[in-house]
Design a protein around this motif. Sequence first.
Motif: not given
Length: 204
Positions: A33-39, A83-100
Amino acid sequence: MKRRLALNFKGVKDTDIRMLASSVCQGMDGNEKFPDPGMLIIELKEISRQFEQAMSDASLGDRLKIAIKNNVRILLVKKLKQVGEFVNTHSNEQEYLLWSSGFDLIKPVDEIKLKHPNDFKILPGPKPGEITMKVRGIKGARSYLYQWTPAPVTPESVWQSIADTRCKKVISGLPLGINYCFRMAAVGARNQLVYTQVLSRYIS
């Protein structure tokens, strides 16, 4: 109101920071669900490993090792927020993605909209040149502004202000025999500011 990532680490114990970092590393490693977090995750793993070692080294109370541990913690918290900012940016505020992601989630506190203040009163203070200003306490108010200016109020009037967390205050040092205008304002979250009506009184 949707849940959001818990990214405020002030006051969080070292052990809880370490456990969270481990959870995020596991949750984000290979997460489709977050395929490209880089380093980001590679760096988080390395700093997390360093922090765990620093915690162990500092466990006997050596001051230098405690200082090193604290410095590594700062780096770990910074990386967790990235990492949290990356997750927020790519989750589109979908809660199940945040939990993952492995982060903890919190439910924001409902914001209280301040109501218009009522029962505003100005009374003579205990000493000459003093005025007591008060208003009924307002739910959600974080503080109150006490303001006064010579009458009459015009667009050019300059209001003197004092802030206080209490809803009653004595204003002192006012010149005798002068007519002053007074008002109060309740201050709430997100810069909410709600004023009372303006009342006037001669200072005695």
